[in-house]
Structure formats: C-alpha cells, structure tokens
Design a protein around this motif. Structure first.
Motif, PDB file in Angstrom:
ATOM      1  N   GLY A 323       5.453   9.395 -36.646  1.00  0.00           N
ATOM      2  CA  GLY A 323       5.476  10.440 -37.661  1.00  0.00           C
ATOM      3  C   GLY A 323       5.134  11.798 -37.089  1.00  0.00           C
ATOM      4  N   ASP A 324       4.171  11.844 -36.180  1.00  0.00           N
ATOM      5  CA  ASP A 324       3.801  13.114 -35.552  1.00  0.00           C
ATOM      6  C   ASP A 324       4.950  13.664 -34.707  1.00  0.00           C
ATOM      7  N   ALA A 325       5.622  12.793 -33.982  1.00  0.00           N
ATOM      8  CA  ALA A 325       6.775  13.234 -33.181  1.00  0.00           C
ATOM      9  C   ALA A 325       7.870  13.798 -34.080  1.00  0.00           C
ATOM     10  N   GLU A 326       8.089  13.164 -35.215  1.00  0.00           N
ATOM     11  CA  GLU A 326       9.103  13.648 -36.164  1.00  0.00           C
ATOM     12  C   GLU A 326       8.691  14.988 -36.762  1.00  0.00           C
ATOM     13  N   ARG A 327       7.403  15.162 -37.040  1.00  0.00           N
ATOM     14  CA  ARG A 327       6.933  16.451 -37.578  1.00  0.00           C
ATOM     15  C   ARG A 327       7.171  17.577 -36.577  1.00  0.00           C
ATOM     16  N   VAL A 328       6.839  17.296 -35.318  1.00  0.00           N
ATOM     17  CA  VAL A 328       7.025  18.310 -34.276  1.00  0.00           C
ATOM     18  C   VAL A 328       8.506  18.626 -34.106  1.00  0.00           C
ATOM     19  N   ARG A 329       9.330  17.607 -34.107  1.00  0.00           N
ATOM     20  CA  ARG A 329      10.771  17.830 -33.957  1.00  0.00           C
ATOM     21  C   ARG A 329      11.319  18.668 -35.110  1.00  0.00           C
ATOM     22  N   LYS A 330      10.918  18.353 -36.324  1.00  0.00           N
ATOM     23  CA  LYS A 330      11.390  19.103 -37.487  1.00  0.00           C
ATOM     24  C   LYS A 330      10.977  20.571 -37.389  1.00  0.00           C
ATOM     25  N   TRP A 331       9.763  20.781 -36.915  1.00  0.00           N
ATOM     26  CA  TRP A 331       9.282  22.158 -36.757  1.00  0.00           C
ATOM     27  C   TRP A 331      10.062  22.881 -35.658  1.00  0.00           C
ATOM     28  N   LEU A 332      10.266  22.204 -34.531  1.00  0.00           N
ATOM     29  CA  LEU A 332      10.951  22.842 -33.408  1.00  0.00           C
ATOM     30  C   LEU A 332      12.412  23.171 -33.728  1.00  0.00           C
ATOM     31  N   LEU A 333      13.013  22.434 -34.628  1.00  0.00           N
ATOM     32  CA  LEU A 333      14.403  22.704 -34.997  1.00  0.00           C
ATOM     33  C   LEU A 333      14.512  23.501 -36.293  1.00  0.00           C
ATOM     34  N   GLY A 334      13.371  23.913 -36.834  1.00  0.00           N
ATOM     35  CA  GLY A 334      13.349  24.662 -38.085  1.00  0.00           C
ATOM     36  C   GLY A 334      13.422  26.161 -37.897  1.00  0.00           C
ATOM     37  N   THR A 335      13.237  26.874 -39.006  1.00  0.00           N
ATOM     38  CA  THR A 335      13.363  28.334 -38.988  1.00  0.00           C
ATOM     39  C   THR A 335      12.208  29.021 -38.283  1.00  0.00           C
ATOM     40  N   THR A 336      11.055  28.341 -38.208  1.00  0.00           N
ATOM     41  CA  THR A 336       9.897  28.950 -37.545  1.00  0.00           C
ATOM     42  C   THR A 336       9.734  28.475 -36.109  1.00  0.00           C
ATOM     43  N   SER A 337      10.783  27.877 -35.561  1.00  0.00           N
ATOM     44  CA  SER A 337      10.706  27.295 -34.224  1.00  0.00           C
ATOM     45  C   SER A 337      10.452  28.337 -33.147  1.00  0.00           C
ATOM     46  N   PRO A 338       9.550  28.046 -32.208  1.00  0.00           N
ATOM     47  CA  PRO A 338       9.316  28.957 -31.082  1.00  0.00           C
ATOM     48  C   PRO A 338      10.374  28.831 -29.995  1.00  0.00           C
ATOM     49  N   ILE A 339      11.258  27.838 -30.100  1.00  0.00           N
ATOM     50  CA  ILE A 339      12.287  27.680 -29.065  1.00  0.00           C
ATOM     51  C   ILE A 339      13.634  28.219 -29.545  1.00  0.00           C
ATOM     52  N   GLY A 340      13.671  28.747 -30.777  1.00  0.00           N
ATOM     53  CA  GLY A 340      14.926  29.290 -31.274  1.00  0.00           C
ATOM     54  C   GLY A 340      14.904  30.801 -31.383  1.00  0.00           C
ATOM     55  N   GLY A 341      13.797  31.393 -31.030  1.00  0.00           N
ATOM     56  CA  GLY A 341      13.699  32.843 -31.153  1.00  0.00           C
ATOM     57  C   GLY A 341      12.302  33.302 -30.797  1.00  0.00           C
ATOM     58  N   PRO A 342      11.876  34.454 -31.303  1.00  0.00           N
ATOM     59  CA  PRO A 342      10.540  34.981 -31.026  1.00  0.00           C
ATOM     60  C   PRO A 342       9.470  34.025 -31.539  1.00  0.00           C
ATOM     61  N   ALA A 343       8.308  34.078 -30.926  1.00  0.00           N
ATOM     62  CA  ALA A 343       7.189  33.224 -31.344  1.00  0.00           C
ATOM     63  C   ALA A 343       6.874  33.479 -32.807  1.00  0.00           C
ATOM     64  N   SER A 344       6.713  32.403 -33.542  1.00  0.00           N
ATOM     65  CA  SER A 344       6.481  32.519 -34.975  1.00  0.00           C
ATOM     66  C   SER A 344       5.007  32.615 -35.292  1.00  0.00           C
TER      67      SER A 344
END
Length: 369
Positions: A323-344
């Motif tokens: 569940g924790d891995a899924e939470r992190v993945r959802k966050w990393l692929l979401g709108t507030t992701s630090p790997i998709g743009g500026p640090a959120s």
C-alpha cells in the motif's frame, strides 16, 4: 435376590469437571411357583441405577470457571521501530512504514524521506547482499548443493518446502532465495561459499564497508536474525549496486518458478505481487519480514522516464508495504509530483517532517541474543 454387580469403567472428561462413577447393575429374576412340577422359562430384566456425581472441590470449580471466562491475550511483539517511537513521525503521504526513502537512481536526488538514517532489522532484505556475493564470486550456478540440517532455521524455527536432503543447483537456490525468500536456500548458498559460512558472513560485512554502508551489519545470510540491521540510505546503495547485475534483476522479479523436489514438480511464487502488475515497471525487488523488522520492501522501478529506488522499512500490517508503494507511485505520477516539474509544496513538507533518528538513539538498540 440380586446377582453379582457388574462394574463399568471410570470416565473422566478433562477440563469439564464431569465424573462418571462405577454403577451397579441389578438383575431381577422370576421365581418358579412352589409345588409345581413344570418349570417355566424365566424372564430377566435389568435395572440400572446411575450414581450422582461426587461433589467437586469449590476451589477447582472456581478456577475452571475463571479460566473459561478470562481469555489470555498475548500482544504481538513490537518491532524495533515501534519501540523507538518511529511510527509517531508524521509524513504527508500517511505511510504505514516508519522508514521510507525514494531517490533518483542516476542523480541520487532524494524525492521523499522519512527517518532515512534509522538503523533497524532488515529481515530478508539481507538476501540481496547474499545474492550479490554469490554472483560477484562467479560461483558455478550449475553446481549441485544439498540442503542439510545446518540449513534449518534455529532462530525463528520457521518451516521450509526444501526438506533436508533436497538437492538443487546453486542457480535454483539463488532463484528461490531472491523470488520466494527461501531461507534454507539462502543459508545453503552462504554455507557453500569458499571458506564456509563464517567466511561468507565476514565477506558480507566487508562488502558493506566497501560500499560505504556504515549503518549496516550482518550476522547470517537469511535475515532471520534481528541483528542483521541497516538504514534506508544504506539499503538504497545496496539496491543500486545489485541492480547492476542482470541475473539478480531477472531472478528477483520472476513471478514464479518450478523446481523438481524428488519426484514432484513444485511451483514457487514471488513474495511481491507488484511484479505481476502491468502498471509497474520493476527492475529489482526484495521483500522481508520478521516481527522485529515489520514488513519491509526495497525496489528499483521506472516512473515518468526516471529510474527510482524505493525503500520501505518497518511497515505495520500484512499488506501495508504494498500500500505504501502504491501511495508513493500515485503521488509521483500525480499533479504534485516532483519528477514531473518543479518541486511541489508536498516535497517541501516532506523534507520538513522527515526527522532522521539521531546516532545516539541508534546506539540504544537492544541487544538480541
């Protein structure tokens, strides 16, 4: 006139207080009429009298009643992280793991951290180092190795599907150790290292030092001992190193594997269901669990075009590490992701709430005999 008594056996029902005492069977017979010459057939009837149970001791009755009414509940043994209070550390993703670390494999940029320097038991994550030494030593993967009594678990007394006398190749044992976390397989690999088990454990610690894993210490090759300890930062280094070997990547992410155990073909499966999911791109993984360590998981995975290393230690609950891995993945692929743009803002909040365990506190780790 009554005939001789027939005695029945004594039956005691344990724990119920019911006692059946010997009973006497009386026989009633018909008598022939006086003065007649013709004898008639006698008819007999049997009458049974049941004795009343003997009086029981009031003290024993009370004790038995109390035992029935009061259920003895033994609380589960707390993990080291729980004893240290690490679960009190809050994080923006509300992870169940008391320790977590997510970083970029290529740049070492930390994307998420929670108590990354806490030193805790690592359970079967240990087997990554076991596999690394076997592969680096270039031992013959086709060599036959037999499971012996020495490979039995004398730490936690866990069972194994690899019975004593089972013979498999080193490659098969390595596969089962990484994919199914087979303890006897890992122990046999260490035992058959040049110089034996003692030399193997020494080599594990030497390798950790060479990799700069200063928080890490091993005492055996399976992870059953809580004295095998490390930090999330050290384990990220181990994952990054092990990922360089194609064989470790392949075997650790294998979903299932069938081996011949005597005349039977026995199928073993992965301990990490995420490797079966099409929405995950996992390059390496290893799970672990003992009570002292909680649920543990390390992975290398690709997301949004970046190679990431994830470490989750001391997660509470059978499926919580997934569940924790899924939470992190959802966050990393979401709108507030630090790997998709500026640090959120979430990234900043993560850094603010991540409180590494002080070195002094780590030194208070209770000794495990």
């Amino acid at each position: 006139m009554l005939s001789g008594a027939a005695l029945s056996g004594v039956l005691l029902l344990a724990g119920t207080g019911v006692l059946l005492l010997p009973v006497q069977a009386a026989e009633a017979a018909t008598s022939s009429k006086a003065g007649t010459k013709t004898s008639k057939t006698s008819s007999k009837t049997t009458a049974t009298r049941t004795a009343k149970p003997a009086p029981r001791s009031p003290r024993k009755v009370a004790a038995r009643a109390a035992a029935r009414e009061v259920a003895v509940v033994v609380p589960p043994k707390p993990s080291f992280g729980q004893m240290y209070g690490l679960h009190d550390t809050e994080d923006p993703l509300d992870l169940k793991s008391s320790v977590a670390l997510v970083l970029d494999q290529d740049t070492n940029e930390v994307l998420f951290s929670k108590n990354p320097q806490a030193v805790l038991p690592i359970a079967s994550i240990t087997k990554l180092m076991t596999a690394l030494l076997v592969v680096e030593a270039k031992q013959d993967l086709d060599e036959k190795i037999t499971i012996t009594d020495d490979d039995k678990d004398t730490e936690k007394f866990t069972s194994s599907r690899l019975a004593v006398g089972t013979t498999l190749t080193r490659g098969e044992l390595l596969h089962l150790a990484l994919m199914s976390s087979e303890n006897r397989a890992a122990h046999a690999l260490g035992r058959n290292y040049p110089g034996g088990l003692e030399t193997f454990v020494a080599a594990m610690n030497t390798k950790a030092q060479l990799l700069g894993m200063g928080d890490t210490h091993y005492v055996e090759p399976t992870g059953l001992s809580s004295r095998n300890q490390s930090s999330a930062r050290d384990l990220a280094v181990l994952v990054k190193t092990a990922h360089q070997f194609p064989l470790i990547r392949e075997l650790s992410t294998s979903p299932e594997y069938t081996v011949a155990l005597g005349r039977r073909q026995v199928r073993f499966g992965t301990t990490n269901g995420l490797v079966r999911k099409s929405d995950w791109d996992i390059g390496l993984q290893k799970t672990g669990f003992i009570n002292e360590a909680g649920q543990c998981l390390v992975m290398q995975a690709q997301m949004a075009g970046r190679k990431l290393i994830m470490v989750f230690l001391d997660s509470a609950g059978k499926y919580s590490r997934i569940g924790d891995a899924e939470r992190v993945r959802k966050w990393l692929l979401g709108t507030t992701s630090p790997i998709g743009g500026p640090a959120s803002a979430l990234t900043a909040a993560t850094a603010a709430t991540a409180v590494p365990t002080p070195t002094a506190a780590v030194a208070l780790t209770p000794a495990v005999k």
